[in-house]
Design a protein around this motif. Structure first.
Motif, PDB file in Angstrom:
ATOM      1  N   LEU A  67      -3.594 -19.619  49.226  1.00 49.58           N
ATOM      2  CA  LEU A  67      -2.497 -19.538  48.260  1.00 49.58           C
ATOM      3  C   LEU A  67      -1.625 -18.309  48.512  1.00 49.58           C
ATOM      4  CD1 LEU A  67      -4.418 -20.603  45.044  1.00 49.58           C
ATOM      5  CD2 LEU A  67      -2.626 -21.934  46.213  1.00 49.58           C
ATOM      6  N   ARG A  68      -2.241 -17.188  48.872  1.00 49.50           N
ATOM      7  CA  ARG A  68      -1.465 -15.971  49.168  1.00 49.50           C
ATOM      8  C   ARG A  68      -0.598 -16.178  50.397  1.00 49.50           C
ATOM      9  NH1 ARG A  68       1.602 -12.012  47.449  1.00 49.50           N
ATOM     10  NH2 ARG A  68       1.337 -10.071  48.589  1.00 49.50           N
ATOM     11  N   VAL A  69      -1.158 -16.789  51.436  1.00 50.79           N
ATOM     12  CA  VAL A  69      -0.371 -17.076  52.634  1.00 50.79           C
ATOM     13  C   VAL A  69       0.820 -17.953  52.269  1.00 50.79           C
ATOM     14  CG1 VAL A  69      -0.379 -18.295  54.849  1.00 50.79           C
ATOM     15  CG2 VAL A  69      -2.270 -16.766  54.266  1.00 50.79           C
ATOM     16  N   ILE A 146     -15.372 -12.387  57.854  1.00 45.30           N
ATOM     17  CA  ILE A 146     -14.087 -11.773  58.192  1.00 45.30           C
ATOM     18  C   ILE A 146     -13.350 -12.640  59.203  1.00 45.30           C
ATOM     19  CG2 ILE A 146     -12.972  -9.797  59.350  1.00 45.30           C
ATOM     20  CD1 ILE A 146     -15.224  -8.044  58.061  1.00 45.30           C
ATOM     21  N   VAL A 147     -14.048 -13.081  60.230  1.00 44.82           N
ATOM     22  CA  VAL A 147     -13.413 -13.938  61.236  1.00 44.82           C
ATOM     23  C   VAL A 147     -12.997 -15.260  60.608  1.00 44.82           C
ATOM     24  CG1 VAL A 147     -13.774 -15.166  63.421  1.00 44.82           C
ATOM     25  CG2 VAL A 147     -14.574 -12.808  63.156  1.00 44.82           C
ATOM     26  N   GLU A 148     -13.846 -15.823  59.754  1.00 42.22           N
ATOM     27  CA  GLU A 148     -13.484 -17.074  59.077  1.00 42.22           C
ATOM     28  C   GLU A 148     -12.249 -16.889  58.192  1.00 42.22           C
ATOM     29  OE1 GLU A 148     -17.893 -19.217  58.835  1.00 42.22           O
ATOM     30  OE2 GLU A 148     -17.126 -18.135  57.091  1.00 42.22           O
ATOM     31  N   LEU A 149     -12.170 -15.768  57.495  1.00 37.85           N
ATOM     32  CA  LEU A 149     -11.006 -15.478  56.658  1.00 37.85           C
ATOM     33  C   LEU A 149      -9.740 -15.412  57.504  1.00 37.85           C
ATOM     34  CD1 LEU A 149      -9.594 -14.596  54.032  1.00 37.85           C
ATOM     35  CD2 LEU A 149     -10.378 -12.254  54.529  1.00 37.85           C
ATOM     36  N   LEU A 150      -9.822 -14.741  58.644  1.00 38.66           N
ATOM     37  CA  LEU A 150      -8.655 -14.639  59.520  1.00 38.66           C
ATOM     38  C   LEU A 150      -8.264 -15.998  60.090  1.00 38.66           C
ATOM     39  CD1 LEU A 150      -9.567 -11.292  61.281  1.00 38.66           C
ATOM     40  CD2 LEU A 150      -7.681 -11.685  59.673  1.00 38.66           C
ATOM     41  N   LEU A 151      -9.251 -16.824  60.429  1.00 42.79           N
ATOM     42  CA  LEU A 151      -8.948 -18.171  60.913  1.00 42.79           C
ATOM     43  C   LEU A 151      -8.305 -19.016  59.817  1.00 42.79           C
ATOM     44  CD1 LEU A 151     -12.091 -18.895  63.101  1.00 42.79           C
ATOM     45  CD2 LEU A 151      -9.721 -18.593  63.892  1.00 42.79           C
ATOM     46  N   ALA A 152      -8.807 -18.894  58.591  1.00 50.14           N
ATOM     47  CA  ALA A 152      -8.214 -19.648  57.481  1.00 50.14           C
ATOM     48  C   ALA A 152      -6.781 -19.192  57.232  1.00 50.14           C
ATOM     49  CB  ALA A 152      -9.059 -19.489  56.212  1.00 50.14           C
ATOM     50  N   GLY A 154      -4.741 -17.502  59.227  1.00 46.22           N
ATOM     51  CA  GLY A 154      -3.898 -17.777  60.388  1.00 46.22           C
ATOM     52  C   GLY A 154      -3.611 -19.256  60.573  1.00 46.22           C
ATOM     53  N   GLY A 155      -4.629 -20.083  60.363  1.00 46.65           N
ATOM     54  CA  GLY A 155      -4.435 -21.523  60.484  1.00 46.65           C
ATOM     55  C   GLY A 155      -3.456 -22.055  59.460  1.00 46.65           C
ATOM     56  N   ALA A 158       0.127 -20.940  60.264  1.00 43.60           N
ATOM     57  CA  ALA A 158       0.766 -21.800  61.263  1.00 43.60           C
ATOM     58  C   ALA A 158       1.194 -23.127  60.643  1.00 43.60           C
ATOM     59  CB  ALA A 158      -0.182 -22.034  62.437  1.00 43.60           C
ATOM     60  N   LEU A 159       0.322 -23.734  59.875  1.00 49.75           N
ATOM     61  CA  LEU A 159       0.656 -25.005  59.235  1.00 49.75           C
ATOM     62  C   LEU A 159       1.810 -24.819  58.245  1.00 49.75           C
ATOM     63  CD1 LEU A 159      -0.165 -27.995  59.047  1.00 49.75           C
ATOM     64  CD2 LEU A 159      -1.745 -27.339  57.219  1.00 49.75           C
ATOM     65  N   GLY A 160       1.774 -23.752  57.470  1.00 50.16           N
ATOM     66  CA  GLY A 160       2.842 -23.477  56.520  1.00 50.16           C
ATOM     67  C   GLY A 160       4.181 -23.233  57.206  1.00 50.16           C
ATOM     68  N   ARG A 161       4.167 -22.556  58.335  1.00 48.54           N
ATOM     69  CA  ARG A 161       5.407 -22.317  59.083  1.00 48.54           C
ATOM     70  C   ARG A 161       5.962 -23.625  59.643  1.00 48.54           C
ATOM     71  NH1 ARG A 161       7.977 -18.622  56.919  1.00 48.54           N
ATOM     72  NH2 ARG A 161       7.359 -16.518  57.345  1.00 48.54           N
TER      73      ARG A 161
END
Length: 190
Positions: A67-69, A146-152, A154-155, A158-161
């Motif tokens: 939601l923040r992204v 942390i890695v999962e958070l960054l993947l979520a 970032g993913g 990209a989809l939002g963009r």
């Protein structure tokens, strides 16, 4: 109207039709855009599904991050499609309103949730959270999380963009039954 036409399910190659039919009926616009990338759709669907169904990261924290992204990049379609899942995992109306208003600190969020939102904000805005922000999240989450958070983040960035660039047309949020079916379909693919 979207900048490029949506692929109609019955016009797509057979393997793409199967993927498109598996999704909720009220997410046809994003599916219709993604169907143009026939070589990527299966992998992208698996990747996004793994975020929703296979991460150790707490589902509420994941949804707050998504939601923040969406808020930071103006991806209203993405936000709308995550309203139901977010509510199902405990995101409150007050938290949603605060994110929508750009308020990530204050009474709506626990200190841990605020730390996560600050981390996601820095990740999206600069790509490099400062040491204090990173250390706070490191105290909260495991290395895997942390890695999962960054993947979520970032993913979904990209989809939002993709959604904002192609000016996707809005659709109503999926209902709870559709959200549960979607989540179950991803869990069954593991």
């Amino acid at each position: 109207m979207a900048r490029i036409p949506y692929v109609e399910i019955d016009q797509a190659p057979a393997e793409i039709q199967e993927i498109l039919r598996a999704g909720p009926s009220n997410t046809r616009n994003i599916q219709g855009l993604l169907a143009h990338a026939t070589g990527n759709l299966s992998g992208l669907s698996a990747f996004l599904g793994s975020i929703l169904a296979s991460q150790q990261l707490d589902a509420k924290l994941r949804e707050l991050a998504i939601l923040r992204v969406a808020s930071l990049i103006g991806a209203e379609y993405e936000r709308t499609q995550h309203l139901t899942v977010s509510a199902m995992v405990g995101v409150t109306g007050a938290q949603l309103a605060a994110i929508d208003e750009g308020r990530i600190e204050g009474d709506a969020f626990s200190p841990d949730e605020t730390a996560l939102l600050r981390f996601v904000t820095a990740f999206i805005e600069t790509g490099h959270p400062d040491a204090d922000v990173f250390d706070r999240v490191r105290a909260l989450l495991s290395e895997r999380e942390i890695v999962e958070l960054l993947l979520a983040a970032g993913g979904y960035w990209a989809l939002g963009r993709l959604m904002t660039t192609l000016e996707i047309d809005p659709e109503p949020p999926m209902d709870e039954a559709a959200a549960e079916l979607l989540m179950e379909s991803f869990r069954n693919k593991e």
